[in-house]
Design an enzyme around this catalytic site. Structure first.
Site, PDB file in Angstrom:
ATOM      1  CE1 TYR A 144      65.224  10.545  11.816  1.00  0.00           C
ATOM      2  CE2 TYR A 144      63.270   9.393  12.583  1.00  0.00           C
ATOM      3  CZ  TYR A 144      64.251  10.347  12.773  1.00  0.00           C
ATOM      4  OH  TYR A 144      64.257  11.097  13.922  1.00  0.00           O
ATOM      5  CG  ASP A 239      63.336   0.880  12.179  1.00  0.00           C
ATOM      6  OD1 ASP A 239      62.275   0.671  12.827  1.00  0.00           O
ATOM      7  OD2 ASP A 239      63.903   1.973  12.141  1.00  0.00           O
ATOM      8  CE  LYS A 267      56.620   5.891  13.830  1.00  0.00           C
ATOM      9  NZ  LYS A 267      56.653   7.278  14.161  1.00  0.00           N
TER      10      LYS A 267
HETATM   11  N1  HOZ Z   1      60.082  11.287  12.589  1.00  0.00           N
HETATM   12  C1  HOZ Z   1      58.694  11.128  12.794  1.00  0.00           C
HETATM   13  C2  HOZ Z   1      57.998  10.482  11.648  1.00  0.00           C
HETATM   14  N2  HOZ Z   1      58.762   9.758  10.767  1.00  0.00           N
HETATM   15  C3  HOZ Z   1      58.022  12.434  13.089  1.00  0.00           C
HETATM   16  C4  HOZ Z   1      57.690  12.489  14.479  1.00  0.00           C
HETATM   17  C5  HOZ Z   1      56.889  13.689  14.903  1.00  0.00           C
HETATM   18  O1  HOZ Z   1      57.163  14.806  14.481  1.00  0.00           O
HETATM   19  O2  HOZ Z   1      56.000  13.504  15.686  1.00  0.00           O
END
Ligand code: HOZ
Length: 428
Positions: A144, A239, A267
């Site tokens: 992702y 990534d 992050k």
């Molecule tokens: N896609 C985010 C973690 N892989 C989740 C983000 C969130 O819901 O804060």
């Protein structure tokens, strides 16, 4: 556990926010029950609106590596905010953070700050396309890279959790430029390169996948990709939004000793504020506007408060490298605790772990790619999630996410996590 206030807030939220949440996984749809609304967090703990306390094993999905509301970061945010939260003009901290990132990640010679991991990956593939003058990208099933159109194809994280790995709204034209291979399958990558000669601009991957649960690259996989990219003029993009500054000061690329051409970050780099970045080889980064022709911009990019938070966190990690051994030791203790509970209860579920990231997969096969991750019993995961929550442990509400350990987790928390898991396992 009393959750009346969270329930009330969720009911109200659903009137004004799609699904009542600002990011889909948070709605707890995959695990059942209603989401908890968090009021505050400190160190290893989250507190919800009903004053329930939880040991946090998500860390805001990775950023809070030092624990919540760490004094070093808090002080810098407060200092910055007093001088105005935004200038829309260059400022000193942007230079300082860029210099620090370049010193911590050897493959990054120049870096551009953006506002999220999604922005970083979208910008990185545009840059790779502009640089190579090619259109296609290759991504891996279950990885992702945020919610850019090109990536919402066989996507992990919230996309698979919600049952929409291929999102409607992505045009056929865009989708046809995204080639797919299973994670850890070098042969398939070779085939795709052969079938699309001189057409692939970039191969993008999470060097350690965290968005189909934690999946580790097999022996030779990253080296093989590096070699294929070199041989075929393809830009290799790591990534490292999740793994950057988490697995080591220099991220997964330091751990596996592979230098990508471009790296995307997010992050941890923002210390909890919304920040992303992409960087890499000078010759490629100099293609970015205004130095080069590939356009990318942002009103809030390099925002002074976000830079202050990120700079404080990165500086702390850079000057306290021993923290990585501590994080790994704590994670090993937690994982060992899980393993002994599994053995004691004759449960042969799969655990994947690296550094301070881990996942428990409700399957008895090795999880090395999206197909094996999808073999998990997600109903059982839901039961595990709810049982741990009842015991005061806050996990990611999806089988297809990794857990992140912070430096604020100590012996007391490790023991509570083990006994909570024991209660769940005993009831299986
Ligand atoms: N896609 C985010 C973690 N892989 C989740 C983000 C969130 O819901 O804060």
């Amino acid at each position: 556990m009393k959750i009346d206030t969270s329930k009330e807030l969720f009911e109200k939220a659903k009137h004004f926010i799609p699904g009542g949440v600002n990011s889909p996984v948070r709605a707890f749809k995959a695990v059942g029950g209603d989401p908890l609304f968090i009021k505050k967090a400190k160190g290893a703990y989250l507190y919800d609106e009903d004053d329930n306390q939880f040991i946090d094993l998500i860390d805001s999905w990775g950023p809070m590596i030092l624990g919540h509301a760490h004094s070093v970061i808090e002080e810098e945010i407060l200092r910055a905010v007093k001088d105005s939260p935004s200038f829309g003009a260059p400022s000193r901290r942007e230079v300082e953070i860029a210099e620090l990132i370049v010193s911590m990640i050897p493959s990054v010679e120049k870096v551009r700050m953006v506002n999220s991991g999604t922005e970083a990956t979208m910008s990185a593939i545009r840059l790779a396309r502009g640089f190579t003058k090619r259109d296609k990208i290759l991504k891996f099933e279950g990885c992702y890279h945020g919610h850019g159109d090109s990536f919402l194809i066989a996507a992990g994280s919230g996309a698979i959790t919600m049952g929409t790995p291929d999102s409607p709204g992505v045009t056929e034209g865009t989708a046809k430029d995204t080639l797919l291979a299973p994670f850890n399958d070098l042969e398939k990558v070779k085939e795709l390169i052969e079938a699309n000669p001189n057409e692939i601009a970039a191969i993008i991957l999470e060097p350690v996948a965290g968005n189909m649960g934690c999946v580790i690259p097999g022996e030779g996989f990253l080296e093989g990709l590096r070699k294929l990219c070199d041989e075929n003029g393809i830009v290799l993009i790591f990534d490292e939004v999740m793994t950057g500054f988490r697995l080591a000061k220099g991220g997964a690329q330091e751990v596996f000793n592979i230098q990508p051409d471009l790296t995307t970050l997010g992050k941890i780099i923002g210390g909890g504020m919304p920040v992303g970045a992409y960087g890499g080889k000078k010759e490629i980064m100099d293609f970015v506007s205004p130095e080069g022709p590939v356009y990318q911009a942002g009103t809030l990019s390099g925002n002074p408060v976000a830079m202050a938070a990120g700079l404080a966190q990165l500086h702390y990690l850079n000057t306290h490298p021993e923290i990585y051994a501590q994080l790994e030791a704590t994670t090993n203790q937690i994982v060992d605790g899980y393993q002994s509970v599994l053995e004691k209860n004759n449960l042969n579920y799969t655990m994947n772990k690296i550094g301070s990231m881990f996942s428990l997969f409700f399957t008895n096969i090795q999880v090395t790619d999206f197909a094996s991750a999808k073999s998990c019993d997600t109903e059982k995961f839901g039961r595990y999630f709810r049982s741990m929550l009842e015991s005061g442990i806050y996990l990611a509400p999806s089988q297809f996410e990794a857990l992140f350990i912070s430096a604020a987790i100590g012996e007391k928390e490790v023991e509570r996590i083990a006994s909570s898991f024991e209660s769940f396992a005993a009831g299986q």
